[in-house]
Enzyme design. Structure first.
Site, PDB file in Angstrom:
ATOM      1  N   ASN A  96       0.067  -4.913   6.886  1.00 52.55           N
ATOM      2  CA  ASN A  96      -1.379  -4.773   6.704  1.00 52.55           C
ATOM      3  C   ASN A  96      -2.018  -5.964   6.002  1.00 52.55           C
ATOM      4  OD1 ASN A  96       0.104  -3.942   4.421  1.00 52.55           O
ATOM      5  ND2 ASN A  96      -1.632  -2.803   3.606  1.00 52.55           N
ATOM      6  N   ASP A 306       5.534   2.720  -2.530  1.00 52.85           N
ATOM      7  CA  ASP A 306       4.341   2.554  -1.687  1.00 52.85           C
ATOM      8  C   ASP A 306       3.335   1.635  -2.390  1.00 52.85           C
ATOM      9  OD1 ASP A 306       3.016   2.874   0.711  1.00 52.85           O
ATOM     10  OD2 ASP A 306       1.873   4.616   0.020  1.00 52.85           O
TER      11      ASP A 306
END
Length: 418
Positions: A96, A306
């Site tokens: 991303n 994460d």
């Protein structure tokens, strides 16, 4: 760097030296000798730390770093140093960035940027071009360039046929598909878990059904196509049971959970702290307990930080305007040590390599030294001083944590915290 680790307790179930205090002699990055008392010698540095525990190097299956394109959030160089000082010898990099990592040149770029780092970087290629969910990206080319798996970070594949084709195609080259699970139509404009806390705070909720219905669909597709599927960062009790049942059927599915979904429940939303705005949302206490049970019984394969750095411009806003994401590398181990047994933590922090199809590592003579160093004892409060990332958006600020990470030895380098 040649060294001798002194009086280190090894945590590696199944290893001959598991839970024993040992010395380890390392030369040119290779473990030369393991014994209870190795004498110091010229050319070797002796490392002796308080209550030193070691394990095979930890691996994080989901790390976002920003570069290229979002260097103000985090760079690859600094991000890998943060990972090293947080105890991780390897990370899987999410695609991303800007541009999205969806072709072989982008894979080459991020790997080249990580060349001299002690923590190894393993890129995840986007599953679809620009992560738009419309057309498959150049999966085979990215695999040849070094991509370890394919997924669109925090984006669910709405087109079921596209996921079917991806699973079928990836089998031709033993590729792993990562499928984040969230039905965007059910999610709607929701930003936190649908429940009592959301209602009391006047925030739009995201039903657990939004996750569970897509996981169920994806597992049906996997059963039809075969292949390998990884479901990242699950967050609900029903999701755990769906994956438990799928594994009982023999499906090749693995899954992860984020540290913050194990540590917090949605009561923390009461302060409207935007650091708690994450994807998937922090759920109920019932969900949290079910996730912990899933970790302990083996349904959940690995735990991820994460780690998702968001700069202050997009995070220090009203709760409903802020971007989703929390950093988590620095707090991962100490937060887990406050809620789980040490052996379980180490098992789940090292299992990511197997879950993503990488070669596993071990601590024994003749093997490459890939080691995390830590101390499971001692309580503290996670504070700004503990943050090493460029972005400071940590959900764990002010949390009571346990233990300490000393650092890592990997790629012939010893990296220790100050």
């Amino acid at each position: 760097m040649n060294l001798i680790l002194k009086k280190a307790r090894l945590i590696e179930p199944g290893n001959l030296f598991h839970n024993k205090v040992i010395d380890i002699k390392i030369k040119d990055g290779i473990i030369q000798k393991i014994d209870t008392n190795i004498q110091s010698e010229e050319g070797f540095t002796a490392i002796e730390l308080d209550n030193l525990h070691i394990s095979t190097g930890w691996f994080d299956t989901s790390v976002s770093l920003g570069e290229p394109g979002y260097e103000e959030r985090e760079t690859i160089t600094n991000g890998l140093e943060v990972a090293a000082k947080s105890g991780f010898t390897g990370i899987a990099l999410q695609p991303n960035s800007n541009p999205i990592i969806d072709n072989q040149s982008q894979i080459h770029f991020v790997k080249q940027k990580a060349n001299n780092s002690s923590t190894e970087l393993f890129p995840i290629g986007a599953l679809t071009k620009n992560s738009d969910g419309v057309e498959l990206a150049e999966l085979f080319d990215m695999k040849n360039a070094g991509a370890i798996a394919f997924g669109d970070y925090n984006k669910s594949i709405e087109n079921a046929n596209l996921l079917k084709v991806a699973l079928q195609y990836a089998q031709d080259f033993d590729g792993l598909v990562i499928a984040f699970s969230q039905d965007n139509n059910i999610k709607g404009k929701g930003i936190v878990n649908e429940g009592i806390s959301a209602t009391q705070l006047g925030l739009k909720g995201i039903s657990s059904l939004a996750e569970e219905i897509i996981i169920n669909r994806n597992l049906f597709i996997l059963e039809y196509t075969g292949g390998k599927l990884h479901i990242p960062t699950i967050s609900t009790a029903k999701s755990v049971q769906l994956i438990r049942d799928a594994k009982a059927k023999g499906l090749a599915v693995t899954c992860s959970v984020a540290v913050h979904n194990l540590f917090f429940n949605d009561d923390v939303l009461k302060g409207f702290d935007a650091n708690f705005r994450v994807t998937p949302p922090i759920r109920t206490e019932e969900d949290r307990k079910a996730l912990i049970e899933g970790v302990i019984d083996g349904t959940i394969d690995c735990i991820t930080s994460d780690h998702n750095p968001i700069d202050i411009e997009f995070k220090k806003l009203e709760f409903d305007l802020a971007k989703n994401g929390t950093i988590g590398l620095e707090s991962a181990y100490t937060a887990l040590q406050a809620i789980l047994p040490t052996e379980i933590i180490i098992e789940k922090l090292t299992a990511g390599r197997k879950a993503l199809g990488l070669e596993t590592v071990t601590i024994k003579e003749g093997e490459k030294a890939n080691i995390s160093l830590f101390n499971p004892e001692g309580s503290s409060e996670f504070s700004q001083e503990n943050i090493l990332s460029k972005s400071k958006n940590s959900a764990f600020l002010g949390s009571k944590v346990k233990g300490k990470v000393y650092g890592i030895y990997n790629q012939t380098n010893l990296i220790l915290n100050n």
